[in-house]
Motif scaffolding. Structure first.
Motif, PDB file in Angstrom:
ATOM      1  N   GLU A 143       0.816  -1.213   0.000  1.00 36.48           N
ATOM      2  CA  GLU A 143       0.000   0.000   0.000  1.00 36.48           C
ATOM      3  C   GLU A 143       0.851   1.265   0.000  1.00 36.48           C
ATOM      4  O   GLU A 143       0.327   2.360  -0.126  1.00 36.48           O
ATOM      5  N   GLY A 144       2.164   1.135   0.197  1.00 41.72           N
ATOM      6  CA  GLY A 144       3.054   2.284   0.196  1.00 41.72           C
ATOM      7  C   GLY A 144       3.418   2.799   1.569  1.00 41.72           C
ATOM      8  O   GLY A 144       4.113   3.808   1.680  1.00 41.72           O
ATOM      9  N   HIS A 145       2.987   2.129   2.635  1.00 47.85           N
ATOM     10  CA  HIS A 145       3.332   2.539   3.995  1.00 47.85           C
ATOM     11  C   HIS A 145       4.725   2.047   4.349  1.00 47.85           C
ATOM     12  O   HIS A 145       5.165   0.999   3.885  1.00 47.85           O
ATOM     13  N   VAL A 146       5.419   2.793   5.208  1.00 49.30           N
ATOM     14  CA  VAL A 146       6.761   2.411   5.643  1.00 49.30           C
ATOM     15  C   VAL A 146       6.642   1.536   6.877  1.00 49.30           C
ATOM     16  O   VAL A 146       5.943   1.872   7.830  1.00 49.30           O
ATOM     17  N   LEU A 147       7.334   0.402   6.875  1.00 46.83           N
ATOM     18  CA  LEU A 147       7.349  -0.520   8.003  1.00 46.83           C
ATOM     19  C   LEU A 147       8.543  -0.161   8.874  1.00 46.83           C
ATOM     20  O   LEU A 147       9.687  -0.248   8.440  1.00 46.83           O
ATOM     21  N   SER A 148       8.288   0.241  10.117  1.00 50.70           N
ATOM     22  CA  SER A 148       9.353   0.720  10.990  1.00 50.70           C
ATOM     23  C   SER A 148      10.190  -0.410  11.577  1.00 50.70           C
ATOM     24  O   SER A 148      11.250  -0.157  12.131  1.00 50.70           O
ATOM     25  N   ASP A 149       9.744  -1.668  11.457  1.00 47.24           N
ATOM     26  CA  ASP A 149      10.493  -2.793  12.019  1.00 47.24           C
ATOM     27  C   ASP A 149      11.753  -3.118  11.227  1.00 47.24           C
ATOM     28  O   ASP A 149      12.612  -3.837  11.712  1.00 47.24           O
ATOM     29  N   CYS A 150      11.873  -2.639  10.023  1.00 46.65           N
ATOM     30  CA  CYS A 150      13.013  -2.972   9.170  1.00 46.65           C
ATOM     31  C   CYS A 150      14.157  -2.000   9.442  1.00 46.65           C
ATOM     32  O   CYS A 150      14.100  -0.832   9.090  1.00 46.65           O
ATOM     33  N   THR A 151      15.203  -2.512  10.079  1.00 44.72           N
ATOM     34  CA  THR A 151      16.399  -1.714  10.341  1.00 44.72           C
ATOM     35  C   THR A 151      17.505  -2.174   9.406  1.00 44.72           C
ATOM     36  O   THR A 151      17.380  -3.192   8.716  1.00 44.72           O
ATOM     37  N   LEU A 152      18.604  -1.445   9.391  1.00 48.79           N
ATOM     38  CA  LEU A 152      19.722  -1.802   8.539  1.00 48.79           C
ATOM     39  C   LEU A 152      20.317  -3.148   8.963  1.00 48.79           C
ATOM     40  O   LEU A 152      20.688  -3.964   8.120  1.00 48.79           O
ATOM     41  N   GLY A 153      20.365  -3.417  10.259  1.00 47.60           N
ATOM     42  CA  GLY A 153      20.866  -4.694  10.747  1.00 47.60           C
ATOM     43  C   GLY A 153      20.005  -5.864  10.315  1.00 47.60           C
ATOM     44  O   GLY A 153      20.516  -6.914   9.910  1.00 47.60           O
ATOM     45  N   GLN A 154      18.692  -5.695  10.393  1.00 41.20           N
ATOM     46  CA  GLN A 154      17.788  -6.758   9.954  1.00 41.20           C
ATOM     47  C   GLN A 154      17.872  -6.960   8.442  1.00 41.20           C
ATOM     48  O   GLN A 154      17.811  -8.084   7.956  1.00 41.20           O
ATOM     49  N   PHE A 155      18.011  -5.870   7.707  1.00 36.66           N
ATOM     50  CA  PHE A 155      18.166  -5.964   6.258  1.00 36.66           C
ATOM     51  C   PHE A 155      19.398  -6.795   5.903  1.00 36.66           C
ATOM     52  O   PHE A 155      19.328  -7.700   5.075  1.00 36.66           O
TER      53      PHE A 155
END
Length: 86
Positions: A40-52
């Protein structure tokens, strides 16, 4: 495979059609930020650089041809079903 709750949330958003867009440092070319967008285009705040980096290292997400990162076949198999599946 052991996947944390936050990683499950990110994989679930990607499995439903989301994407991860990354930004690189112009000087070094390294990835300095990663933003996970739902379909839908919303940003998911759970995704951090470490998790990526962890998801990328495990092969659960991949990019092809310079496109945003998407879930791989292994990522789809690894994600558990959620209540909001359509």
């Amino acid at each position: 495979m052991n996947i944390s709750k936050h990683e499950q949330r990110v994989l679930h958003a990607l499995a439903q059609g989301g994407r991860i867009q990354h930004r690189r440092c112009p000087a070094t070319g390294r990835i300095v930020a990663a933003d996970c967008f739902t379909r839908e285009g919303h940003v998911l705040s759970d995704c951090t650089l470490g998790q990526f980096k962890k998801l990328k290292r495990r092969g659960l997400i991949a990019s092809s041809g310079g496109q945003p990162y998407r879930v791989t076949r292994l990522g789809l198999v690894s994600v558990r079903g959620q209540l909001d599946n359509r």
